[in-house]
Design an enzyme around this catalytic site. Structure first.
Site, mmCIF file in Angstrom:
data_model
loop_
_atom_site.group_PDB
_atom_site.id
_atom_site.type_symbol
_atom_site.label_atom_id
_atom_site.label_comp_id
_atom_site.label_asym_id
_atom_site.label_seq_id
_atom_site.Cartn_x
_atom_site.Cartn_y
_atom_site.Cartn_z
ATOM 1 N N HIS A 1 0.822 -1.229 0.000
ATOM 2 C CA HIS A 1 0.000 0.000 0.000
ATOM 3 C C HIS A 1 0.850 1.271 0.000
ATOM 4 O O HIS A 1 0.299 2.374 -0.087
ATOM 5 C CB HIS A 1 -0.936 0.037 1.211
ATOM 6 N N ASP B 1 -2.377 -10.794 -2.115
ATOM 7 C CA ASP B 1 -2.940 -10.330 -0.847
ATOM 8 C C ASP B 1 -4.432 -10.045 -1.053
ATOM 9 O O ASP B 1 -4.858 -9.690 -2.159
ATOM 10 C CB ASP B 1 -2.202 -9.051 -0.424
ATOM 11 N N HIS C 1 -6.043 -7.522 -0.136
ATOM 12 C CA HIS C 1 -6.257 -6.102 -0.448
ATOM 13 C C HIS C 1 -5.527 -5.704 -1.726
ATOM 14 O O HIS C 1 -4.423 -6.192 -1.993
ATOM 15 C CB HIS C 1 -5.750 -5.237 0.718
ATOM 16 N N ASP D 1 -4.112 -13.180 3.770
ATOM 17 C CA ASP D 1 -5.350 -12.707 4.402
ATOM 18 C C ASP D 1 -6.582 -13.080 3.580
ATOM 19 O O ASP D 1 -7.696 -12.676 3.910
ATOM 20 C CB ASP D 1 -5.299 -11.195 4.714
#
Ligand code: OKP
Ligand code: ZN
Length: 342
Positions: A160, A196, A198, A285
């Site tokens: 991120h 991931d 996200h 995740d």
């Protein structure tokens, strides 16, 4: 597979983050890397070696110099006014409300450089983020020199973090720094696959205008999931980078069965691109028990994920990103790597 790890990630230990309006214990905590390291030792995946120091230059190939300077001094500046407590921003510029001028006051600077209020900066955050980048660079160097694969077992995560933005528990973008290092050492094309839960908004933004790095990400649909503002299907790259960004947003509740069909499309795109190296932003995740995510992978599915990635046949650099179900985290990460090796 060579695994690069240092216990000094413990320096980045923030206390709390905002979650649904309350302060809760940080999901991104030192126990995460501890349990991964211990599972990797248990199953004998490979030697755990300490990182070397590659200095700041390879980091500045990806990140803005003033941003890096901010990260090095942020906690010190903050603690002068706030005391020994984690640093959070409380004000952002908002669309159309920024002149671009960087504030001098630490609260202004935090808002200028932060993407969200969920990413505390603690006393040891900068040394740990720097160490995570060195771990990635050490693993990258191993892949470059030997053609073998490697795993950068680092935290905090990185995907991120953008050129001059931190957020989503990330400060420096390890995957981007490593991909850039391959190019600077002479590679012509590198692919990054981000698995991931996200969307890797930082990584996408860093390479969005470029044709030398293909970015492929499968993730929770940003209409419903963090990071909310990037990761849609129509984002396919810009200028010379047009066609070199592939987003596959998926619904909450996605299982491995649904996911693997989409993964096959993403990996076909990588194959067509024909990179010399593959960087995997490895978040687990996507696990059904993850406390902040909405996919439904079982632990055994991660073995298959590793197998699918290995079928591409590229020297592969795994970079640790997310995964917050502490009890199963070590098994899930080790399963990907075992699947890859098998
Ligand atoms: C980092 B990585 C809890 C809400 C979620 C941001 C999630 C960052 C995930 N405060 N906050 O991609 O696993
Ligand atoms: Zn994640």
């Amino acid at each position: 597979m060579q695994i690069v790890y240092s216990e000094n990630h413990h320096q980045h230990a923030a206390d709390v983050e905002f979650f649904r309006g309350s302060l809760v214990s940080c999901y991104e905590n030192p126990a995460r890397a501890d349990v991964i390291a211990s599972r990797i030792r248990e199953v004998g995946l490979g030697p755990l070696i300490e990182p070397s120091d590659f200095g700041i230059a390879p980091i500045l190939r990806v990140h803005d110099e003033r941003f890096v300077e901010f990260l090095t001094t942020a906690y010190h500046e903050w603690s002068k006014v706030a005391g020994d407590i984690d640093a959070f921003p409380h004000a952002w510029m908002g669309r159309g409300l920024g002149s671009g001028q960087i504030p001098i006051d630490i609260h202004g600077k935090l808002g200028y450089y932060a993407a969200d209020a969920g990413t505390p900066i603690s006393q040891g955050t900068w040394p740990a983020a720097l160490l995570a980048a060195q771990i990635a660079l050490t693993a990258q160097s191993h892949v470059w020199k030997t053609g073998e694969s490697a795993f950068a077992l680092s935290r905090p995560p990185g995907h991120h973090a953008a050129r001059d933005v931190y957020g989503g528990y990330c400060f420096l973008n390890q995957a981007a720094i490593a991909a850039q290092a391959f190019l600077d050492q002479g590679a012509k094309k590198v692919a990054i696959v981000d698995v991931d839960f996200h969307h890797g908004n930082g990584t996408q933004s860093i390479f969005y205008d470029r044709a030398d790095v293909l970015f492929v990400s499968l993730h929770g649909d940003p209409d419903f999931e963090y990071p909310y503002f990037l990761g849609h299907r129509h984002e396919t790259g810009n200028g010379e980078g047009a066609g070199f960004n592939l987003n596959v947003p998926l619904s909450p509740g996605t299982t491995w069965d649904d996911y693997q069909k989409q993964l096959a499309v993403g990996l076909q795109r990588v194959h067509d691109f024909a990179p010399e190296y593959l960087v995997v932003s490895l978040g687990v995740d996507t696990f059904e028990g993850d406390p902040i995510s909405q996919f439904r992978f079982g632990s055994h599915d991660f073995v298959e994920l590793g197998q699918q990635l290995s079928k591409l046949g590229y020297p592969t650099l795994f970079i640790m990103e997310g995964g917050y179900a502490i009890d199963e985290l070590g098994v899930n990460v080790a399963n990907v790597l075992s699947g890859f090796e098998s």
